[in-house]
Write an enzyme that holds these catalytic residues in place. Structure first.
Site, PDB file in Angstrom:
ATOM      1  N   GLU A  37       9.852  15.003 -12.719  1.00 51.52           N
ATOM      2  CA  GLU A  37       9.372  13.615 -12.591  1.00 51.52           C
ATOM      3  C   GLU A  37       9.550  12.874 -13.919  1.00 51.52           C
ATOM      4  OE1 GLU A  37       8.669  12.410  -9.645  1.00 51.52           O
ATOM      5  OE2 GLU A  37       9.010  14.432  -8.918  1.00 51.52           O
TER       6      GLU A  37
ATOM      7  N   TRP B 132      13.079  11.883 -14.088  1.00 50.23           N
ATOM      8  CA  TRP B 132      13.380  10.687 -13.281  1.00 50.23           C
ATOM      9  C   TRP B 132      13.142   9.430 -14.108  1.00 50.23           C
ATOM     10  CZ3 TRP B 132      15.957   9.522  -9.075  1.00 50.23           C
ATOM     11  CH2 TRP B 132      16.081  10.437  -8.021  1.00 50.23           C
TER      12      TRP B 132
ATOM     13  N   TRP C 286      18.257 -10.346   4.877  1.00 49.62           N
ATOM     14  CA  TRP C 286      16.805 -10.150   4.898  1.00 49.62           C
ATOM     15  C   TRP C 286      16.165 -11.189   5.801  1.00 49.62           C
ATOM     16  CZ3 TRP C 286      16.004  -5.643   2.798  1.00 49.62           C
ATOM     17  CH2 TRP C 286      16.787  -5.213   1.714  1.00 49.62           C
TER      18      TRP C 286
ATOM     19  N   ASN D 179       2.183   7.960  -5.408  1.00 43.83           N
ATOM     20  CA  ASN D 179       3.643   7.901  -5.269  1.00 43.83           C
ATOM     21  C   ASN D 179       4.124   8.011  -3.823  1.00 43.83           C
ATOM     22  OD1 ASN D 179       6.463   7.989  -6.270  1.00 43.83           O
ATOM     23  ND2 ASN D 179       6.366  10.051  -5.419  1.00 43.83           N
TER      24      ASN D 179
ATOM     25  N   TRP E  25      13.908  -6.340  -1.210  1.00 41.64           N
ATOM     26  CA  TRP E  25      13.216  -5.403  -2.101  1.00 41.64           C
ATOM     27  C   TRP E  25      12.716  -6.096  -3.364  1.00 41.64           C
ATOM     28  CZ3 TRP E  25      15.493  -4.869  -6.907  1.00 41.64           C
ATOM     29  CH2 TRP E  25      16.850  -5.188  -7.021  1.00 41.64           C
TER      30      TRP E  25
ATOM     31  N   TRP F 186      12.267   1.069  -6.346  1.00 38.19           N
ATOM     32  CA  TRP F 186      12.396   0.087  -5.256  1.00 38.19           C
ATOM     33  C   TRP F 186      13.793   0.155  -4.661  1.00 38.19           C
ATOM     34  CZ3 TRP F 186       9.640  -2.604  -1.925  1.00 38.19           C
ATOM     35  CH2 TRP F 186       8.277  -2.728  -2.183  1.00 38.19           C
TER      36      TRP F 186
HETATM   37  C1  LIG Z   1       8.363   1.645  -4.971  1.00 38.55           C
HETATM   38  C2  LIG Z   1       7.969   2.446  -6.194  1.00 38.55           C
HETATM   39  C3  LIG Z   1       7.673   1.772  -7.393  1.00 38.55           C
HETATM   40  C4  LIG Z   1       7.330   2.512  -8.530  1.00 38.55           C
HETATM   41  N1  LIG Z   1       7.046   1.830  -9.710  1.00 38.55           N
HETATM   42  C5  LIG Z   1       6.788   2.528 -10.839  1.00 38.55           C
HETATM   43  C6  LIG Z   1       6.509   1.858 -12.053  1.00 38.55           C
HETATM   44  O1  LIG Z   1       6.531   0.621 -12.157  1.00 38.55           O
HETATM   45  N2  LIG Z   1       6.229   2.617 -13.169  1.00 38.55           N
HETATM   46  C7  LIG Z   1       6.216   3.987 -13.108  1.00 38.55           C
HETATM   47  O2  LIG Z   1       5.956   4.637 -14.130  1.00 38.55           O
HETATM   48  N3  LIG Z   1       6.488   4.639 -11.972  1.00 38.55           N
HETATM   49  C8  LIG Z   1       6.767   3.961 -10.834  1.00 38.55           C
HETATM   50  N4  LIG Z   1       7.008   4.651  -9.673  1.00 38.55           N
HETATM   51  C9  LIG Z   1       7.122   6.131  -9.724  1.00 38.55           C
HETATM   52  C10 LIG Z   1       5.845   6.903  -9.399  1.00 38.55           C
HETATM   53  O3  LIG Z   1       5.301   6.459  -8.182  1.00 38.55           O
HETATM   54  C11 LIG Z   1       4.782   6.799 -10.484  1.00 38.55           C
HETATM   55  O4  LIG Z   1       5.341   7.117 -11.738  1.00 38.55           O
HETATM   56  C12 LIG Z   1       3.633   7.757 -10.229  1.00 38.55           C
HETATM   57  O5  LIG Z   1       3.093   7.572  -8.942  1.00 38.55           O
HETATM   58  C13 LIG Z   1       2.549   7.552 -11.276  1.00 38.55           C
HETATM   59  O6  LIG Z   1       1.485   8.416 -11.004  1.00 38.55           O
HETATM   60  P1  LIG Z   1       1.086   9.579 -12.028  1.00 38.55           P
HETATM   61  O7  LIG Z   1       0.942   8.978 -13.385  1.00 38.55           O
HETATM   62  O8  LIG Z   1      -0.063  10.319 -11.435  1.00 38.55           O
HETATM   63  O9  LIG Z   1       2.428  10.426 -12.035  1.00 38.55           O
HETATM   64  P2  LIG Z   1       2.815  11.964 -11.900  1.00 38.55           P
HETATM   65  O10 LIG Z   1       3.252  12.178 -10.507  1.00 38.55           O
HETATM   66  O11 LIG Z   1       1.787  12.882 -12.453  1.00 38.55           O
HETATM   67  O12 LIG Z   1       4.132  12.009 -12.824  1.00 38.55           O
HETATM   68  C14 LIG Z   1       4.039  11.996 -14.252  1.00 38.55           C
HETATM   69  C15 LIG Z   1       4.829  10.863 -14.838  1.00 38.55           C
HETATM   70  O13 LIG Z   1       6.223  11.015 -14.541  1.00 38.55           O
HETATM   71  C16 LIG Z   1       6.826   9.732 -14.388  1.00 38.55           C
HETATM   72  N5  LIG Z   1       7.305   9.607 -13.003  1.00 38.55           N
HETATM   73  C17 LIG Z   1       6.839  10.247 -11.908  1.00 38.55           C
HETATM   74  N6  LIG Z   1       7.559   9.933 -10.822  1.00 38.55           N
HETATM   75  C18 LIG Z   1       8.495   9.045 -11.236  1.00 38.55           C
HETATM   76  C19 LIG Z   1       9.551   8.363 -10.577  1.00 38.55           C
HETATM   77  N7  LIG Z   1       9.793   8.500  -9.265  1.00 38.55           N
HETATM   78  N8  LIG Z   1      10.303   7.507 -11.298  1.00 38.55           N
HETATM   79  C20 LIG Z   1      10.087   7.345 -12.612  1.00 38.55           C
HETATM   80  N9  LIG Z   1       9.115   7.986 -13.290  1.00 38.55           N
HETATM   81  C21 LIG Z   1       8.337   8.824 -12.621  1.00 38.55           C
HETATM   82  C22 LIG Z   1       5.736   8.707 -14.657  1.00 38.55           C
HETATM   83  O14 LIG Z   1       5.774   8.362 -16.023  1.00 38.55           O
HETATM   84  C23 LIG Z   1       4.473   9.490 -14.304  1.00 38.55           C
HETATM   85  O15 LIG Z   1       3.316   8.974 -14.900  1.00 38.55           O
HETATM   86  C24 LIG Z   1       7.323   3.934  -8.494  1.00 38.55           C
HETATM   87  C25 LIG Z   1       7.608   4.577  -7.278  1.00 38.55           C
HETATM   88  C26 LIG Z   1       7.929   3.843  -6.155  1.00 38.55           C
HETATM   89  C27 LIG Z   1       8.264   4.580  -4.880  1.00 38.55           C
END
Ligand SMILES: Cc1cc2nc3c(=O)[nH]c(=O)nc-3n(C[C@H](O)[C@H](O)[C@H](O)COP(=O)(O)OP(=O)(O)OC[C@H]3O[C@@H](n4cnc5c(N)ncnc54)[C@H](O)[C@@H]3O)c2cc1C
Length: 436
Positions: free
Chosen positions: A260, A263, A291, A326, A344, A367
């Site tokens: 993650e 990513w 759209w 997430n 989107w 997105w």
């Molecule tokens: C539509 C959509 C919009 C999102 N917008 C954002 C956003 O603006 N900022 C953001 O940080 N994440 C975003 N995410 C990714 C992800 O949902 C969040 O990072 C995550 O839910 C944050 O929760 P957590 O801190 O408990 O993360 P955990 O699941 O514990 O993960 C740890 C860290 O890994 C990173 N991470 C995890 N998943 C992703 C991912 N898919 N993409 C990029 N980084 C990731 C983040 O920094 C996160 O805090 C988005 C996902 C979706 C589907």
């Protein structure tokens, strides 16, 4: 005569430990002034004057100020347009060099280029270091020296480089060099009111993550009713934690969690190399999607009143807390773009206003992933079924009932659109765009 000093400029790195630019500045030999500036170009764009993120930043500054006071130093906090603030600083101090950490967003690149040119025209060096990522820009490239556009091979190369370069041993201590901060009485930190915002007394997630959360991450992360993810996003966003510390723990404790974090760097790299994604689909053809953009349906999605309980729970969680799980982010994003056929970019903008952990590259990348328009995206014909997603990931309705207490009563709305119909409509509209 003014004595020569160094300035360290904080941005997405609001911490006094393991900070690359700050540690390097402190070893330069001259007294270091730690600077933060409330950038009015950014703040003016925030329409909600109760925006919790400004409060988060201020809290982080207050915490740093406490530590700096113990070290007999002080933050210098300014408010204004960056170039104007720098003009004033150049007048007020004899600056030998300015240190900072790299910021990769299009606005930041432009801002930094302007500040660098200005400082250099006054004979002041501008030195920016890699800090908020393990690998940046061109560090991880394909065999033919191109940026990756698919995640899995990028991730493989990323991990290979982490080991080959012994990157985990990198550390940038601050405390041992604390004598090199400028010695100054504590200076005031502007109140939220002074920066044009209203305090909200929000509770922010802790920056401590229990080992158990990381260890069980791969088992628990998909269930929004369980506290199974780190909630560290807002701290990663503003640098109140060190990415090197997180990656070290991920490396030791859980590979899924490490993925993650990768990513995050993948999407940062994509935004850097393909800045057009900020306005347009990564894949050009997808800009031809017709759209529907029905404003009333959009309002219902925003308010969490679509009649699909998992979607509604997610949107209400977001509206009330600035966080959304997430799994539910994926479902709500898919629902907006596919079931409702709303652009989107509308959803991206809404999340950008509300998410505490909002990050341009992650938000845009995810997105575009959900909408099927991105580089390594879900195929357009894969349309999440919001009902089966709920049955699978919130089967006992813990999450839904928490956020949608009127669910299963007459007060709860009928579904905004029928799933089977909406699914087919999305596939038809998308395939018209893609197949031409
Ligand atoms: C539509 C959509 C919009 C999102 N917008 C954002 C956003 O603006 N900022 C953001 O940080 N994440 C975003 N995410 C990714 C992800 O949902 C969040 O990072 C995550 O839910 C944050 O929760 P957590 O801190 O408990 O993360 P955990 O699941 O514990 O993960 C740890 C860290 O890994 C990173 N991470 C995890 N998943 C992703 C991912 N898919 N993409 C990029 N980084 C990731 C983040 O920094 C996160 O805090 C988005 C996902 C979706 C589907």
């Amino acid at each position: 005569m003014k004595s020569k000093i160094i300035i360290f400029w904080f941005r997405r790195d609001l911490r006094l430990f393991d900070n690359a630019g700050l540690s390097t500045a402190l070893q330069h030999g001259l007294p270091v002034i730690p600077l933060f500036l409330f950038d009015s170009d950014i703040l003016e764009k925030l329409t909600d004057k109760r925006d919790k993120r400004v409060g988060f930043i201020r809290e982080a500054l207050v915490k740093m100020q406490e530590q700096l006071t113990e070290w007999r130093s002080s933050l210098l906090v300014k408010h204004g347009k960056p170039l104007n603030v720098w003009k004033q600083l150049v007048n007020d101090f004899d600056i030998s060099a300015v240190y900072t950490n790299n910021d990769y967003e299009p606005y930041a690149l432009q801002r930094d280029a302007g500040v660098q040119a200005f400082l250099e025209s006054h004979g002041i060096a501008f030195l920016s270091l890699r800090d908020q990522v393990i690998f940046e820009k061109d560090d991880v490239r394909t065999a033919s020296e191109q940026p990756y556009t698919v995640f899995t091979p990028y991730k493989k190369k990323w991990k290979q480089k982490l080991i080959e370069n012994n990157t985990l041993s990198l550390a940038y201590p601050v405390a041992p060099h604390n004598k090199n901060f400028w010695q100054h009485e504590p200076l005031p930190i502007p109140s939220l009111k002074e920066t044009g915002f209203t305090p909200t007394h929000a509770d922010f997630p802790s920056r401590e993550i229990r080992d158990e959360i990381i260890q069980k991450y791969h088992l628990q992360r998909d269930f929004p009713g369980i506290a199974g993810t780190s909630r560290i996003g807002v701290h990663v966003r503003f640098g109140t934690v060190s990415i090197r510390d997180l990656v070290k723990r991920a490396f030791q404790l859980n590979e899924t969690w490490l993925d993650e974090l990768i990513w995050r760097e993948f999407f940062m790299m994509i935004l850097y190399h393909f800045p057009h994604v900020q306005q347009r689909s990564f894949r050009e053809k997808y800009d031809l999607i017709e759209w529907r953009n029905n404003e009333n349906e959009y309002e219902r999605w925003c308010a969490g009143e679509t009649g699909y309980p998992l979607v509604d729970a997610g949107m209400r969680e977001l509206n009330q807390t600035g966080f959304m799980h997430n799994r539910v982010r994926m479902v709500t994003a898919s629902f907006l773009t596919k079931h409702l056929l709303i652009d989107w970019r509308w959803g991206e903008r809404y999340f950008a206003e509300k998410l505490l952990d909002y990050d341009l590259s992650a938000n845009n990348g995810n997105w575009q992933w959900a909408a099927g328009t991105g580089c390594d995206a879900a195929p357009y014909f894969r349309v999440f079924n919001p009902v089966t997603q709920q049955e699978k990931f919130d089967s006992d309705f813990i999450y839904v009932k928490k956020w949608v207490p009127e669910y299963a009563t007459t007060a709860y709305p009928e579904p905004i659109v029928e799933h089977k119909f909406a699914r087919q409509r999305a596939i038809d509209v998308y395939s018209r765009a893609v197949k031409g």
